[in-house]
Design a protein around this motif. Structure first.
Motif, mmCIF file in Angstrom:
data_model
loop_
_atom_site.group_PDB
_atom_site.id
_atom_site.type_symbol
_atom_site.label_atom_id
_atom_site.label_comp_id
_atom_site.label_asym_id
_atom_site.label_seq_id
_atom_site.Cartn_x
_atom_site.Cartn_y
_atom_site.Cartn_z
ATOM 1 N N SER A 87 9.675 13.874 20.015
ATOM 2 C CA SER A 87 8.660 14.530 20.850
ATOM 3 C C SER A 87 9.258 15.144 22.111
ATOM 4 N N GLU A 88 10.331 14.552 22.635
ATOM 5 C CA GLU A 88 10.943 15.119 23.835
ATOM 6 C C GLU A 88 11.563 16.480 23.551
ATOM 7 N N ARG A 89 12.023 16.691 22.333
ATOM 8 C CA ARG A 89 12.544 17.997 21.956
ATOM 9 C C ARG A 89 11.394 18.941 21.589
ATOM 10 N N ARG A 90 10.360 18.422 20.998
ATOM 11 C CA ARG A 90 9.194 19.262 20.691
ATOM 12 C C ARG A 90 8.598 19.825 21.976
ATOM 13 N N ILE A 91 8.505 18.993 23.007
ATOM 14 C CA ILE A 91 7.940 19.410 24.288
ATOM 15 C C ILE A 91 8.786 20.515 24.921
ATOM 16 N N LEU A 92 10.090 20.420 24.743
ATOM 17 C CA LEU A 92 10.998 21.430 25.283
ATOM 18 C C LEU A 92 10.933 22.741 24.509
ATOM 19 N N ASP A 119 -0.204 12.456 20.932
ATOM 20 C CA ASP A 119 -0.414 12.217 22.360
ATOM 21 C C ASP A 119 -1.723 11.455 22.555
ATOM 22 N N ILE A 153 3.494 9.412 21.508
ATOM 23 C CA ILE A 153 4.043 10.040 22.714
ATOM 24 C C ILE A 153 3.668 9.280 23.983
ATOM 25 N N TYR A 154 2.483 8.702 24.002
ATOM 26 C CA TYR A 154 2.032 8.013 25.205
ATOM 27 C C TYR A 154 2.792 6.705 25.454
#
Length: 223
Positions: A87-92, A119, A153-154
């Motif tokens: 998810s950290e790469r998806r957010i980027l 999320d 994600i949370y």
């Protein structure tokens, strides 16, 4: 049980060499159920008693892709395990090529740890299972070297793990979609790991901050 450590943007080659030496000595022999994803700058060429994986790569052998890592670079370090969809790469915005990455990794018989997670807004809307299925619909769920990591994600980096009942419900649902091993990730630590691993259908954990120090990761592995 599978124990995977995502070191994210932590460790240098020097510090990861120390990390690997301690883990190698502790393991004693090669163990394919222990996976560590260091930052690419810290990849080690030496043999390890655990699987060394890549946090990111580009679906190519090599080429005009500035700032990316191709198969040629992973081969130099003997890396055949990759993390996709975190998810950290998806957010980027860096996971727009998820399907291409998966297909490329499958073509080259990589072990794939594929991350999914919702999320808080999606969870509260009651659409978690529908959302997770949509994340999985683009990949081959019968791929023999697939591992699915459920990471809400949370719970990532917050110190608050998802509710055990919620984790259990999601993992049970995922067994209806794939026979791949299922991991849980999201604020896993020494205080909750036993309860998490006791969940039916849980095949292991993907650990972040609690695995940054090798001594702590070893404690999690040994239980």
């Amino acid at each position: 049980m599978i124990f995977a450590a995502n070191l994210k943007c932590n460790h240098t080659r020097a510090s990861f060499k120390i990390y690997a030496d301690v883990l190698n000595k502790t393991m004693g022999v090669k163990c394919d159920d222990i996976i560590v994803f260091p930052p690419s700058i810290a990849f080690l060429e030496s043999q390890t008693n655990f699987i060394q994986g890549a946090q990111n790569f580009y679906p190519c052998i090599n080429g005009a892709f500035t700032g990316e890592l191709g198969k040629e670079h992973l081969d130099e370090f003997g890396i055949k395990c990759v993390l996709i969809g975190h998810s950290e790469r998806r957010i980027l915005g860096d996971e727009t090529l998820i399907k291409a990455k998966f297909d490329f990794a499958k073509e080259h018989n990589y072990k794939i740890v594929f991350c999914i997670g919702e999320d808080l807004k999606t969870k509260n809307s009651g659409k978690t299972l529908e959302f997770l299925k949509s994340q999985l619909d683009i990949i081959d769920l019968n791929y023999k070297n697939l591992i699915i990591a459920y990471e809400p994600i949370y719970s990532i980096g917050t110190g608050v793990s998802a509710d055990i009942k919620d984790i259990s419900s999601v993992l049970e649902y995922l067994t209806t979609l794939s026979q791949a091993p299922l991991l849980y990730g999201g604020s896993v630590n020494e205080n909750n790991i036993k309860e998490i691993l006791s969940i039916e259908n849980c095949g292991g954990v993907l650990v972040g901050s609690a695995a940054l120090k090798v001594e702590n990761f070893i404690k999690l592995i040994k239980g």
